[in-house]
Motif scaffolding. Structure first.
Motif, PDB file in Angstrom:
ATOM      1  N   VAL A   5       0.850  -1.191   0.000  1.00 47.05           N
ATOM      2  CA  VAL A   5       0.000   0.000   0.000  1.00 47.05           C
ATOM      3  C   VAL A   5       0.884   1.238   0.000  1.00 47.05           C
ATOM      4  N   SER A   6       0.533   2.199  -0.825  1.00 44.88           N
ATOM      5  CA  SER A   6       1.230   3.483  -0.747  1.00 44.88           C
ATOM      6  C   SER A   6       0.320   4.607  -1.210  1.00 44.88           C
ATOM      7  N   GLY A   7       0.668   5.818  -0.794  1.00 46.07           N
ATOM      8  CA  GLY A   7      -0.170   6.963  -1.141  1.00 46.07           C
ATOM      9  C   GLY A   7       0.678   8.111  -1.620  1.00 46.07           C
ATOM     10  N   ILE A   8       0.030   9.025  -2.301  1.00 51.36           N
ATOM     11  CA  ILE A   8       0.742  10.210  -2.756  1.00 51.36           C
ATOM     12  C   ILE A   8      -0.162  11.430  -2.569  1.00 51.36           C
ATOM     13  N   LYS A   9       0.419  12.477  -2.027  1.00 55.10           N
ATOM     14  CA  LYS A   9      -0.376  13.674  -1.734  1.00 55.10           C
ATOM     15  C   LYS A   9      -0.580  14.496  -2.993  1.00 55.10           C
ATOM     16  N   PRO A  10      -1.820  14.936  -3.238  1.00 55.78           N
ATOM     17  CA  PRO A  10      -2.069  15.718  -4.456  1.00 55.78           C
ATOM     18  C   PRO A  10      -1.816  17.200  -4.227  1.00 55.78           C
ATOM     19  N   LEU A  37      -2.897   1.662  -4.367  1.00 54.60           N
ATOM     20  CA  LEU A  37      -2.342   3.015  -4.385  1.00 54.60           C
ATOM     21  C   LEU A  37      -3.476   4.016  -4.287  1.00 54.60           C
ATOM     22  N   PHE A  38      -3.278   4.997  -3.431  1.00 52.73           N
ATOM     23  CA  PHE A  38      -4.371   5.959  -3.315  1.00 52.73           C
ATOM     24  C   PHE A  38      -3.864   7.385  -3.341  1.00 52.73           C
ATOM     25  N   VAL A  39      -4.763   8.294  -3.701  1.00 53.86           N
ATOM     26  CA  VAL A  39      -4.463   9.716  -3.669  1.00 53.86           C
ATOM     27  C   VAL A  39      -4.805  10.202  -2.267  1.00 53.86           C
ATOM     28  N   LEU A  42      -6.907  13.601   1.919  1.00 58.19           N
ATOM     29  CA  LEU A  42      -7.100  14.069   3.299  1.00 58.19           C
ATOM     30  C   LEU A  42      -5.786  14.633   3.850  1.00 58.19           C
ATOM     31  N   HIS A  43      -4.688  14.008   3.487  1.00 57.00           N
ATOM     32  CA  HIS A  43      -3.385  14.501   3.933  1.00 57.00           C
ATOM     33  C   HIS A  43      -3.088  15.889   3.381  1.00 57.00           C
ATOM     34  N   ALA A  44      -3.655  16.189   2.212  1.00 58.25           N
ATOM     35  CA  ALA A  44      -3.413  17.508   1.614  1.00 58.25           C
ATOM     36  C   ALA A  44      -3.997  18.618   2.477  1.00 58.25           C
ATOM     37  N   THR A 126      -1.206  15.157  13.733  1.00 61.02           N
ATOM     38  CA  THR A 126      -1.776  13.796  13.758  1.00 61.02           C
ATOM     39  C   THR A 126      -1.610  13.055  12.420  1.00 61.02           C
ATOM     40  N   TYR A 127      -1.073  13.730  11.442  1.00 61.73           N
ATOM     41  CA  TYR A 127      -0.896  13.174  10.101  1.00 61.73           C
ATOM     42  C   TYR A 127      -0.319  11.751  10.068  1.00 61.73           C
ATOM     43  N   PRO A 128       0.721  11.439  10.846  1.00 62.79           N
ATOM     44  CA  PRO A 128       1.253  10.072  10.787  1.00 62.79           C
ATOM     45  C   PRO A 128       0.267   9.010  11.295  1.00 62.79           C
ATOM     46  N   LEU A 130      -3.017   9.104  10.708  1.00 68.47           N
ATOM     47  CA  LEU A 130      -3.860   8.832   9.540  1.00 68.47           C
ATOM     48  C   LEU A 130      -3.109   7.932   8.557  1.00 68.47           C
ATOM     49  N   MET A 131      -1.819   8.173   8.461  1.00 64.96           N
ATOM     50  CA  MET A 131      -1.019   7.350   7.550  1.00 64.96           C
ATOM     51  C   MET A 131      -0.993   5.891   8.027  1.00 64.96           C
ATOM     52  N   ALA A 132      -0.940   5.709   9.338  1.00 66.61           N
ATOM     53  CA  ALA A 132      -0.982   4.349   9.889  1.00 66.61           C
ATOM     54  C   ALA A 132      -2.311   3.683   9.506  1.00 66.61           C
ATOM     55  N   ALA A 133      -3.390   4.464   9.597  1.00 66.03           N
ATOM     56  CA  ALA A 133      -4.703   3.930   9.224  1.00 66.03           C
ATOM     57  C   ALA A 133      -4.716   3.529   7.749  1.00 66.03           C
ATOM     58  N   ASP A 134      -4.167   4.389   6.900  1.00 64.57           N
ATOM     59  CA  ASP A 134      -4.121   4.107   5.452  1.00 64.57           C
ATOM     60  C   ASP A 134      -3.496   2.746   5.177  1.00 64.57           C
ATOM     61  N   ILE A 135      -2.485   2.449   5.944  1.00 63.98           N
ATOM     62  CA  ILE A 135      -1.695   1.239   5.688  1.00 63.98           C
ATOM     63  C   ILE A 135      -2.339   0.010   6.349  1.00 63.98           C
ATOM     64  N   LEU A 136      -2.704   0.171   7.625  1.00 64.89           N
ATOM     65  CA  LEU A 136      -3.144  -1.002   8.398  1.00 64.89           C
ATOM     66  C   LEU A 136      -4.547  -1.475   8.010  1.00 64.89           C
ATOM     67  N   PHE A 142       3.909  -4.663   2.828  1.00 64.71           N
ATOM     68  CA  PHE A 142       4.993  -3.735   2.500  1.00 64.71           C
ATOM     69  C   PHE A 142       4.470  -2.350   2.158  1.00 64.71           C
ATOM     70  N   VAL A 143       5.281  -1.341   2.467  1.00 64.47           N
ATOM     71  CA  VAL A 143       4.932   0.038   2.138  1.00 64.47           C
ATOM     72  C   VAL A 143       6.108   0.683   1.400  1.00 64.47           C
ATOM     73  N   PRO A 144       6.014   0.789   0.078  1.00 66.05           N
ATOM     74  CA  PRO A 144       7.104   1.427  -0.660  1.00 66.05           C
ATOM     75  C   PRO A 144       7.023   2.945  -0.545  1.00 66.05           C
ATOM     76  N   VAL A 145       8.070   3.559  -0.018  1.00 66.03           N
ATOM     77  CA  VAL A 145       8.096   5.020   0.173  1.00 66.03           C
ATOM     78  C   VAL A 145       9.513   5.562  -0.002  1.00 66.03           C
ATOM     79  N   GLY A 146       9.616   6.846  -0.155  1.00 63.03           N
ATOM     80  CA  GLY A 146      10.916   7.517  -0.147  1.00 63.03           C
ATOM     81  C   GLY A 146      11.426   7.575   1.281  1.00 63.03           C
ATOM     82  N   ASP A 148      12.074   9.870   3.285  1.00 68.22           N
ATOM     83  CA  ASP A 148      11.466  10.861   4.185  1.00 68.22           C
ATOM     84  C   ASP A 148      10.248  10.294   4.917  1.00 68.22           C
ATOM     85  N   GLN A 149       9.712   9.187   4.407  1.00 67.52           N
ATOM     86  CA  GLN A 149       8.506   8.624   5.016  1.00 67.52           C
ATOM     87  C   GLN A 149       8.792   7.413   5.902  1.00 67.52           C
ATOM     88  N   LYS A 150      10.052   7.054   5.997  1.00 65.40           N
ATOM     89  CA  LYS A 150      10.399   5.828   6.717  1.00 65.40           C
ATOM     90  C   LYS A 150       9.971   5.895   8.193  1.00 65.40           C
TER      91      LYS A 150
HETATM   92  N1  TRP Z   1       2.731  10.809   3.703  1.00 68.36           N
HETATM   93  C1  TRP Z   1       3.045  10.372   2.367  1.00 68.36           C
HETATM   94  C2  TRP Z   1       3.850  11.455   1.638  1.00 68.36           C
HETATM   95  O1  TRP Z   1       3.817  12.601   1.985  1.00 68.36           O
HETATM   96  C3  TRP Z   1       1.824  10.026   1.575  1.00 68.36           C
HETATM   97  C4  TRP Z   1       1.067   8.956   2.259  1.00 68.36           C
HETATM   98  C5  TRP Z   1      -0.107   9.090   2.946  1.00 68.36           C
HETATM   99  C6  TRP Z   1       1.409   7.581   2.323  1.00 68.36           C
HETATM  100  N2  TRP Z   1      -0.507   7.893   3.425  1.00 68.36           N
HETATM  101  C7  TRP Z   1       0.382   6.953   3.062  1.00 68.36           C
HETATM  102  C8  TRP Z   1       2.472   6.831   1.820  1.00 68.36           C
HETATM  103  C9  TRP Z   1       0.419   5.574   3.325  1.00 68.36           C
HETATM  104  C10 TRP Z   1       2.495   5.462   2.093  1.00 68.36           C
HETATM  105  C11 TRP Z   1       1.470   4.834   2.830  1.00 68.36           C
HETATM  106  O2  TRP Z   1       4.496  11.129   0.695  1.00 68.36           O
END
Ligand code: TRP
Ligand code: AMP
Length: 330
Positions: A5-10, A37-39, A42-44, A126-128, A130-136, A142-146, A148-150
């Motif tokens: 699972v991974s996400g990208i902020k729009p 993969l999701f947009v 909410l993180h934006a 609280t952003y991280p 929400l990110m935990a929720a996105d993943i769990l 696995f969570v592929p990220v750059g 900065d997100q480790k």
């Molecule tokens: N925080 C990530 C970023 O700024 C985007 C993101 C949100 C994300 N939720 C996620 C990435 C869940 C991986 C898994 O790039």
């Protein structure tokens, strides 16, 4: 198949950093993993957004992912805010994380250093979670990220383990996947800083939709050093090391092979070839993007993704509520 699972902020237009650090890897992973993969719209909202621009960018991001080679028959693509389970699970996790933990997140500390607490939204803190929720929610392995997100993925692991410890084994504890090369593509003008779309000087980053002639000029005017050898040395030659990284990733060659190829050539010749490689990568992506953004494909893909993802997410959050003793149903 293991799940990713991974996400990208729009929040801006996609850069070459996004492509090399994230999108290109997703394209490679799609054959071997079940990829969600999701947009992350909410993180934006952590920083104020113009709603017209935000709405356009949500679709732009998806069109660009598809243009870069993601296959909608293999990948599940969806929009985070269309699945309320993300916010619901995030709230449950707020009671499974500590203020101290969130205060130690580097990204948060960096933002705090620039702003004051008074003008910062609570969601940035609280952003991280929400990110935990996105993943769990999706039981990702696995969570592929750059890179900065480790730290955020580490926190996700902590939350999962804590929840499992308190309420019984319920969440898969995911692992981050950081690309060995390209996890941090640097600014072309300040190669000790990450390439970012929010930079002030637009000569430092390359947008995937940049005019190709401009792109070539940006590569050619990238900051290097007063040495003359094309050699990978991040500490002493950060500019050249960054250009070598970009070149290696775009041409599927190794850094060593490139060092050998340019051993007796000038920086100018090296940059000129790289500028061509960048152009050859971006030209077909741009053409495809233009085709996709005017077709119904994006909405179709997002509707299908929504149906599949929301089913999984809804069941997971309902079960989590029950485990915590919320509501009346067991
Ligand atoms: N925080 C990530 C970023 O700024 C985007 C993101 C949100 C994300 N939720 C996620 C990435 C869940 C991986 C898994 O790039
Ligand atoms: P963002 O654009 O910040 O939402 O990031 C989206 C994804 O691209 C994340 O996985 C980031 O880690 C990755 N990313 C963003 N900028 C870079 C960069 N300069 N180098 C490598 N990866 C990046």
């Amino acid at each position: 198949m293991k799940r990713m699972v991974s996400g990208i902020k729009p929040t801006g237009e996609l850069t070459l950093g996004n492509y090399l650090g994230a999108i290109q890897n997703f394209v490679r992973f799609q054959d071997d993993y079940e990829l969600f993969l999701f947009v992350a719209d909410l993180h934006a909202l952590t920083t104020p957004q113009n709603k017209t621009v935000l709405r356009k960018r949500i679709k732009d991001v998806v069109a660009m992912y598809l243009a870069c080679g993601l296959n909608p028959n293999k990948v599940t693509l969806f929009v985070q805010s269309e699945i309320p389970a993300h916010s619901q699970m995030s709230y449950l996790f707020e009671s499974h994380s500590y203020v101290g933990e969130l205060s130690r997140m580097t990204q948060y500390k960096d933002k705090i250093a620039k702003n004051t607490n008074d003008s910062m939204h609570v969601s940035l803190f609280t952003y991280p979670v929400l990110m935990a929720a996105d993943i769990l929610l999706y039981d990702a392995d696995f969570v592929p990220v750059g890179d900065d997100q480790k730290q955020h993925v580490e926190l996700t692991r902590t939350i999962a383990e804590r929840f499992n410890h308190r309420h019984g084994d319920f969440f898969v504890v995911p692992e981050p996947i950081i690309p060995p090369l390209g996890a941090r593509i640097m600014d072309l003008q300040e190669p000790t800083k990450k390439m970012s779309k929010s930079d002030i000087s637009d000569k430092g980053f390359i947008l995937l939709m940049d005019d190709l002639a401009r792109t070539k000029n940006k590569i050619k005017s990238a900051v290097t050093d007063s040495d003359t050898v094309v050699r990978y040395d991040v500490k002493n030659k950060p500019g050249i090391a960054n250009l070598l990284t970009i070149y290696a990733l775009l041409s599927d060659s190794s850094i060593e092979a490139l060092e050998r190829k340019y051993a007796s050539q000038s920086y100018q010749a090296f940059k000129s070839d790289l500028a061509d490689v960048v152009e050859q990568t971006l030209a077909p992506i741009q053409a495809k993007y233009k085709e996709i953004i005017t077709s119904p494909l994006v909405d179709q893909v997002l509707d299908e993704g929504l149906a599949k993802a929301s089913d999984i997410a809804y069941k997971k959050v309902r079960k989590a509520n029950q485990l915590l003793g919320l509501g009346r149903k067991r």
